[in-house]
Scaffold this active site. Structure first.
Site, mmCIF file in Angstrom:
data_model
loop_
_atom_site.group_PDB
_atom_site.id
_atom_site.type_symbol
_atom_site.label_atom_id
_atom_site.label_comp_id
_atom_site.label_asym_id
_atom_site.label_seq_id
_atom_site.Cartn_x
_atom_site.Cartn_y
_atom_site.Cartn_z
ATOM 1 N N ASN A 213 49.611 50.839 -47.349
ATOM 2 C CA ASN A 213 48.667 50.051 -46.562
ATOM 3 C C ASN A 213 49.350 48.855 -45.908
ATOM 4 O O ASN A 213 50.091 48.116 -46.564
ATOM 5 C CB ASN A 213 47.546 49.519 -47.469
ATOM 6 N N GLU A 214 49.087 48.673 -44.631
ATOM 7 C CA GLU A 214 49.578 47.518 -43.869
ATOM 8 C C GLU A 214 51.029 47.186 -44.206
ATOM 9 O O GLU A 214 51.346 46.094 -44.708
ATOM 10 C CB GLU A 214 48.670 46.298 -44.071
ATOM 11 N N GLN B 95 41.819 44.676 -55.506
ATOM 12 C CA GLN B 95 40.755 43.800 -55.025
ATOM 13 C C GLN B 95 39.403 44.065 -55.698
ATOM 14 O O GLN B 95 38.540 43.204 -55.686
ATOM 15 C CB GLN B 95 40.617 43.933 -53.509
ATOM 16 N N HIS C 50 48.672 49.689 -51.970
ATOM 17 C CA HIS C 50 47.934 48.664 -51.209
ATOM 18 C C HIS C 50 48.352 47.284 -51.723
ATOM 19 O O HIS C 50 47.687 46.692 -52.571
ATOM 20 C CB HIS C 50 46.429 48.883 -51.367
#
Ligand code: IFM
Length: 401
Positions: free
Chosen positions: A153-154, A18, A110
């Site tokens: 992540n998540e 990101q 991620h």
């Protein structure tokens, strides 16, 4: 009034794809090339080169922690081939954070994968877990002095993405499976499928394998970071809530019962009625990702994670709001922190608060939802700290909201 907690992590978070830019070897780069209408990450915030500036802004403001990730697609550009130069790059990031007085919270995965990993079958392929484990072994070698490591992540959002990719691959010729950003198009409306629990269990295996490596090779505390949706029942729908929440969230919280910490990430809350999740109607309180303005979500989320994990210490590894109005960001965060510290006062062991995000960044196919404490000019990459950064830094210096 809540007392400051010694050693509490006050920080902000980002993820490699990101913010870094030009993550050419990743499956997300491929997706951005192929999916019509999707915005591209491109140079992102050029944090690959400007990470020191990003970290200095956080440290100067008064924060004491920075959560960032290492990018698998850079570290292992081809199966079994590890780049010493990239490992050294991430080690420099760790050293820079430590030198600035920022405790690094390092995420190993991620959402993005090396494109070769996706092509050979990804997590559900025969070698999926072993590949991840080998990568984690390589990264463990640069983690000296890192106290907090997040493996995946998540995983609940990741399971949903893996399911969507598998459905797209299985689509018949002529049948179009439109890709939807899980964090934007699917945020507040139940338009996306539930995460496939088989994928979820596979990710839990990956997490446990990574945890074993990290416990052997490092001194870090190990956990993973779950997207907590802070779902609440409408009267009489408690069983329906439990049923819906299992595949979306509780499977992942249960898998962290032997972890050193659980990362809780929550942005908004939704009700569950007899028909399932109640969609959030668009209104003046809707955020730029389509969520309801619910600063109380983080309180609901940490209490639930505490209960399901059976008392695993909590780090809020993400919480924030997509808004173009920075005053609103301060109001949201101030209220969220009040709910978080109310839960801490009630006995929930909360070890840190990491705001999402340090920078306005690439929101998985979209640039419009701005979560940052710092704005970034996408042409020049100039950073402009927003008033919310100074505000959060002041809260951190005080050590309490
Ligand atoms: O930007 C994302 C992040 O990558 C994962 N958690 C939610 C954030 C906001 O949607």
């Amino acid at each position: 009034m809540t007392r400051p907690v010694p050693g509490f992590l006050w920080g902000a978070a980002t993820a490699p794809h990101q913010v870094e830019g030009n993550n050419l070897n990743s499956d997300w780069w491929v997706r951005e090339e192929r999916v019509p209408g999707m915005e591209r990450s491109g140079d992102a915030c050029d944090s690959y080169h400007r990470y020191a500036e990003d970290m200095r802004l956080l440290a100067d403001a008064g924060l004491n922690s920075y959560r960032f990730g290492v990018e698998w697609a850079r570290i292992e550009p081809a199966p079994g081939h590890f780049s010493n130069a990239e490992l050294a790059h991430y080690r420099r990031m760790i050293d820079t954070a430590l030198d600035l007085g920022l405790k690094p919270v390092v995420t190993l995965h991620h959402f993005t994968h090396p494109r070769w990993f996706a092509e050979e079958g990804g997590w559900m392929g025969d070698a999926g877990i072993e590949r991840f484990e080998t990568y984690v072994k390589a990264v463990a070698g640069i983690l000296d002095g890192v106290e907090w490591v997040c493996t995946i992540n998540e995983p609940n959002m990741l399971a949903l993405m893996v399911g969507m990719s598998r459905a797209a691959q299985a689509a018949q010729p002529g049948e179009t499976k439109k890709w939807m950003s899980p964090t934007v198009e699917g945020a507040a409306r139940p338009v996306l499928p539930d995460p496939d629990p088989d994928v979820g269990r596979r990710l839990a295996d990956g997490h446990h394998a990574a945890r074993a490596v990290l416990r052997k090779d490092t001194d870090a505390k190990v956990g993973w970071t779950v997207a907590n949706q802070a779902l609440t029942p409408t009267p009489g729908n408690e069983d329906r809530l439990r049923e819906i929440r299992y595949d979306r969230e509780d499977l992942y919280l249960e898998a962290s019962r032997d972890d050193d910490f659980i990362g809780v990430q929550s942005y908004s809350s939704q009700a569950v009625d007899e028909n399932g999740i109640v969609p959030h109607p668009r209104g003046p309180d809707t955020t730029l990702t389509g969520n309801a303005y619910r600063p109380d979500a983080i309180g609901i989320a940490v209490r639930h994670a505490w209960e399901v994990t059976g008392g695993v210490p909590i780090v809020v590894t993400e919480n924030g709001i997509a808004t173009a109005d920075d005053d609103r960001r301060v109001s949201y965060t101030s209220e969220a922190l009040r709910h978080l510290f109310d839960a801490a006062d009630d006995g929930v062991d909360v070890r840190g608060y990491l705001h999402w995000s340090a920078l306005d960044n690439f929101e998985w196919g979209h640039w419009k939802p701005t979560f940052g404490l710092i704005a970034v000019d996408r042409e020049t990459f100039e950073r402009s700290p927003k008033p919310s950064l100074a505000w959060l830094g002041e809260v951190a210096r005080r050590g309490r909201p």
